[in-house]
Write an enzyme that holds these catalytic residues in place. Structure first.
Site, PDB file in Angstrom:
ATOM      1  N   THR A   1     -16.737  21.896  19.502  1.00 16.18           N
ATOM      2  CA  THR A   1     -15.291  22.060  19.707  1.00 16.18           C
ATOM      3  C   THR A   1     -14.562  21.561  18.482  1.00 16.18           C
ATOM      4  O   THR A   1     -15.019  20.629  17.821  1.00 16.18           O
ATOM      5  CB  THR A   1     -14.780  21.306  20.949  1.00 16.18           C
ATOM      6  OG1 THR A   1     -13.364  21.457  21.037  1.00 16.18           O
ATOM      7  CG2 THR A   1     -15.098  19.820  20.904  1.00 16.18           C
TER       8      THR A   1
ATOM      9  N   LYS B   1      -9.901  17.182  23.374  1.00 18.24           N
ATOM     10  CA  LYS B   1     -11.058  17.463  24.240  1.00 18.24           C
ATOM     11  C   LYS B   1     -12.203  16.525  23.879  1.00 18.24           C
ATOM     12  O   LYS B   1     -12.872  15.964  24.735  1.00 18.24           O
ATOM     13  CB  LYS B   1     -11.571  18.877  23.944  1.00 18.24           C
ATOM     14  CG  LYS B   1     -11.178  19.955  24.871  1.00 18.24           C
ATOM     15  CD  LYS B   1     -12.050  21.173  24.503  1.00 18.24           C
ATOM     16  CE  LYS B   1     -11.483  22.450  24.994  1.00 18.24           C
ATOM     17  NZ  LYS B   1     -12.304  23.614  24.600  1.00 18.24           N
TER      18      LYS B   1
ATOM     19  N   ASP C   1     -15.255  25.770  27.348  1.00 23.45           N
ATOM     20  CA  ASP C   1     -14.126  26.701  27.309  1.00 23.45           C
ATOM     21  C   ASP C   1     -13.309  26.447  28.559  1.00 23.45           C
ATOM     22  O   ASP C   1     -13.838  26.432  29.680  1.00 23.45           O
ATOM     23  CB  ASP C   1     -14.556  28.160  27.245  1.00 23.45           C
ATOM     24  CG  ASP C   1     -13.385  29.029  26.807  1.00 23.45           C
ATOM     25  OD1 ASP C   1     -12.918  28.860  25.666  1.00 23.45           O
ATOM     26  OD2 ASP C   1     -12.908  29.847  27.613  1.00 23.45           O
ATOM     27  N   SER C   2     -12.034  26.217  28.367  1.00 24.99           N
ATOM     28  CA  SER C   2     -11.222  25.768  29.496  1.00 24.99           C
ATOM     29  C   SER C   2      -9.839  26.381  29.428  1.00 24.99           C
ATOM     30  O   SER C   2      -9.466  26.995  28.423  1.00 24.99           O
ATOM     31  CB  SER C   2     -11.150  24.238  29.495  1.00 24.99           C
ATOM     32  OG  SER C   2     -10.909  23.748  28.193  1.00 24.99           O
TER      33      SER C   2
ATOM     34  N   PHE D   1      -3.280  16.086  26.950  1.00 21.97           N
ATOM     35  CA  PHE D   1      -2.936  17.091  25.928  1.00 21.97           C
ATOM     36  C   PHE D   1      -2.581  18.406  26.617  1.00 21.97           C
ATOM     37  O   PHE D   1      -2.642  18.519  27.845  1.00 21.97           O
ATOM     38  CB  PHE D   1      -4.091  17.274  24.926  1.00 21.97           C
ATOM     39  CG  PHE D   1      -5.346  17.853  25.526  1.00 21.97           C
ATOM     40  CD1 PHE D   1      -6.243  17.051  26.214  1.00 21.97           C
ATOM     41  CD2 PHE D   1      -5.636  19.208  25.422  1.00 21.97           C
ATOM     42  CE1 PHE D   1      -7.404  17.578  26.776  1.00 21.97           C
ATOM     43  CE2 PHE D   1      -6.791  19.755  25.979  1.00 21.97           C
ATOM     44  CZ  PHE D   1      -7.667  18.932  26.663  1.00 21.97           C
TER      45      PHE D   1
ATOM     46  N   TYR E   1      -1.530  21.422  28.564  1.00 24.51           N
ATOM     47  CA  TYR E   1      -0.677  21.668  29.725  1.00 24.51           C
ATOM     48  C   TYR E   1      -0.629  20.478  30.698  1.00 24.51           C
ATOM     49  O   TYR E   1      -0.072  20.599  31.790  1.00 24.51           O
ATOM     50  CB  TYR E   1      -1.152  22.938  30.454  1.00 24.51           C
ATOM     51  CG  TYR E   1      -1.116  24.169  29.576  1.00 24.51           C
ATOM     52  CD1 TYR E   1       0.092  24.797  29.276  1.00 24.51           C
ATOM     53  CD2 TYR E   1      -2.285  24.700  29.019  1.00 24.51           C
ATOM     54  CE1 TYR E   1       0.145  25.918  28.455  1.00 24.51           C
ATOM     55  CE2 TYR E   1      -2.243  25.824  28.200  1.00 24.51           C
ATOM     56  CZ  TYR E   1      -1.029  26.419  27.922  1.00 24.51           C
ATOM     57  OH  TYR E   1      -0.982  27.534  27.098  1.00 24.51           O
ATOM     58  N   ASP E   2      -1.200  19.352  30.336  1.00 23.97           N
ATOM     59  CA  ASP E   2      -1.235  18.193  31.246  1.00 23.97           C
ATOM     60  C   ASP E   2       0.140  17.749  31.756  1.00 23.97           C
ATOM     61  O   ASP E   2       0.259  17.381  32.924  1.00 23.97           O
ATOM     62  CB  ASP E   2      -1.940  17.002  30.579  1.00 23.97           C
ATOM     63  CG  ASP E   2      -3.450  17.108  30.665  1.00 23.97           C
ATOM     64  OD1 ASP E   2      -3.960  17.758  31.593  1.00 23.97           O
ATOM     65  OD2 ASP E   2      -4.129  16.528  29.795  1.00 23.97           O
TER      66      ASP E   2
ATOM     67  N   LYS F   1      -8.130  10.605  34.684  1.00 20.11           N
ATOM     68  CA  LYS F   1      -8.208  12.067  34.508  1.00 20.11           C
ATOM     69  C   LYS F   1      -9.666  12.523  34.484  1.00 20.11           C
ATOM     70  O   LYS F   1     -10.029  13.491  35.146  1.00 20.11           O
ATOM     71  CB  LYS F   1      -7.482  12.494  33.223  1.00 20.11           C
ATOM     72  CG  LYS F   1      -7.511  14.004  33.031  1.00 20.11           C
ATOM     73  CD  LYS F   1      -6.859  14.486  31.749  1.00 20.11           C
ATOM     74  CE  LYS F   1      -7.262  15.931  31.483  1.00 20.11           C
ATOM     75  NZ  LYS F   1      -6.849  16.418  30.166  1.00 20.11           N
TER      76      LYS F   1
ATOM     77  N   HIS G   1     -11.425  19.023  35.827  1.00 17.68           N
ATOM     78  CA  HIS G   1     -12.331  20.146  35.580  1.00 17.68           C
ATOM     79  C   HIS G   1     -13.396  19.759  34.549  1.00 17.68           C
ATOM     80  O   HIS G   1     -14.571  19.972  34.738  1.00 17.68           O
ATOM     81  CB  HIS G   1     -11.490  21.339  35.094  1.00 17.68           C
ATOM     82  CG  HIS G   1     -10.523  21.010  33.976  1.00 17.68           C
ATOM     83  ND1 HIS G   1      -9.715  19.908  33.991  1.00 17.68           N
ATOM     84  CD2 HIS G   1     -10.281  21.640  32.790  1.00 17.68           C
ATOM     85  CE1 HIS G   1      -9.005  19.869  32.878  1.00 17.68           C
ATOM     86  NE2 HIS G   1      -9.332  20.911  32.133  1.00 17.68           N
TER      87      HIS G   1
END
Ligand code: ITT
Length: 194
Positions: A8, A13, A70-71, A153, A155-156, A176, A181
């Site tokens: 990544t 992340k 991938d998220s 980070f 859209y949190d 978190k 996810h």
């Protein structure tokens, strides 16, 4: 200790990944630490395909164990947008303050029960022998009426597991990672690595 490369280039992340995998038996190397710079075209149709494309691209040059994530965020009212295009929504270089404001605007007037959303995370591993496995997990919640918090980070700030509770950006990284996810997908992947 065995090594793995995490493919990544998203530093935020990577911080979460390091913490989640800290208790494992692996030394985690970022692509930069491993000395690879691979530009990958994420042209898959699913989170799983894109995770596999990223891990495979780095495996092709390193021939070692490589993982990739991938998220993205799926908003039901917006037909699961931004989905696999989450990083590219409104352009890769647009700030998340702007992206989040746009999504709130697109949901203006929509009541909470129709603001359901989820974060999705697929993690792929390509092993030394070329075998590949993927896992997928989600974090279910809602898009709130406003952005809150400074942690995390992407859209949190607009994502709330519970509309009455904190946004993801109001959680500590530890909280978190326990619920997210990514936390759940990496936990599932740890079992695959055994
Ligand atoms: P790499 O491909 O190099 O890993 P990226 O940021 O491009 O980095 P993705 O293609 O997986 O990663 O895009 C994921 C986007 O989805 C990410 O940039 C965020 O906007 C969003 N996202 C994913 N997980 C998130 C999380 O835990 N919190 C907030 N936003 C998240």
């Amino acid at each position: 200790m065995k090594k793995l490369i995490f493919a990544t280039s998203n530093e935020e992340k990577m911080k979460e990944i390091r913490e989640i995998l800290a208790d494992g038996d692996y030394e985690i190397l970022s692509m930069a630490q491993a000395g690879f710079r691979v530009d990958v075209e994420e042209n898959g149709a699913t989170f799983e395909e894109n995770a596999r494309i990223k891990a495979q691209a780095v495996h092709d040059v390193s021939h070692t164990l490589v993982l990739a994530d991938d998220s993205g965020l799926e908003i039901d009212y917006l037909n699961k947008e931004p989905g696999i295009l989450s990083a590219r929504y409104m352009g890769e270089n647009t700030s998340y303050q702007v992206k989040n404001a746009k999504l709130l605007e697109r949901l203006q007037g929509i009541p909470m029960e129709r603001r359901t959303a989820r974060f999705v995370c697929a993690v792929a591993a390509v092993f030394e022998d070329g075998r590949c496995v993927t896992v997928r997990e989600t974090m279910e919640g809602y898009i709130g009426y406003e952005a809150r918090g400074d942690n995390g980070f992407g859209y949190d700030p607009i994502f709330y597991m519970d509309p009455e509770g904190p946004s993801n950006s109001q959680l500590s990284m530890e909280e978190k990672n326990r619920l997210s996810h990514r936390g759940k997908a990496l936990k599932a992947m740890k079992k695959e690595l055994l």
